[in-house]
Design a protein around this motif. Sequence first.
Motif, short mmCIF file in Angstrom:
data_model
loop_
_atom_site.label_atom_id
_atom_site.label_comp_id
_atom_site.label_asym_id
_atom_site.label_seq_id
_atom_site.Cartn_x
_atom_site.Cartn_y
_atom_site.Cartn_z
N GLN A 39 5.93 21.40 -34.42
CA GLN A 39 7.11 21.96 -34.39
C GLN A 39 8.03 21.87 -33.01
N ARG A 40 6.86 22.02 -32.10
CA ARG A 40 7.31 21.68 -30.71
C ARG A 40 7.86 20.26 -30.27
N LEU A 41 7.23 19.40 -31.06
CA LEU A 41 7.70 17.99 -30.85
C LEU A 41 8.88 17.62 -31.73
N ARG A 42 9.09 18.19 -32.85
CA ARG A 42 10.26 18.28 -33.57
C ARG A 42 11.46 18.92 -32.45
N ASP A 43 11.18 20.24 -31.80
CA ASP A 43 12.19 20.51 -30.92
C ASP A 43 12.51 19.63 -29.81
N PHE A 44 11.50 19.12 -29.49
CA PHE A 44 11.81 18.13 -28.20
C PHE A 44 12.40 16.99 -28.59
N ASP A 45 12.27 16.54 -29.81
CA ASP A 45 13.09 15.31 -30.46
C ASP A 45 14.58 15.62 -30.65
N ARG A 46 14.95 16.79 -31.23
CA ARG A 46 15.90 17.41 -31.39
C ARG A 46 16.96 17.43 -30.07
N SER A 47 16.09 18.04 -29.25
CA SER A 47 16.96 18.23 -27.88
C SER A 47 17.16 16.87 -27.18
N ILE A 49 14.65 15.01 -25.63
CA ILE A 49 13.37 14.52 -24.71
C ILE A 49 12.51 13.59 -25.64
N THR A 50 12.22 12.31 -25.14
CA THR A 50 11.33 11.36 -25.43
C THR A 50 10.18 11.19 -24.73
N ARG A 51 9.00 10.73 -25.56
CA ARG A 51 7.99 10.68 -24.76
C ARG A 51 7.96 9.23 -24.14
N ARG A 52 7.21 9.18 -22.96
CA ARG A 52 7.00 8.09 -22.10
C ARG A 52 6.45 6.80 -22.65
N SER A 53 5.46 7.37 -23.63
CA SER A 53 4.91 6.14 -24.37
C SER A 53 5.64 5.34 -25.27
#
Length: 61
Positions: A39-47, A49-53
Amino acid sequence: MMMSLGPYAPFIVTSYAAAALVVVILIGWIVLDYRSQTQRLRDFDRSGITRRSGRSGSDQR
């Protein structure tokens, strides 16, 4: 065929039950943590925020 546990039967049964309970609690904890993290990753994606990798090689310094 039932095994005779002798005079230590209550201790043995309680020990196995306690170990099984700990395993069930740990499995539940892992499932809840997995849901929370996804859920946290989904929230980050929606906002946005992307992963450095996830960057391509040319994006890195």
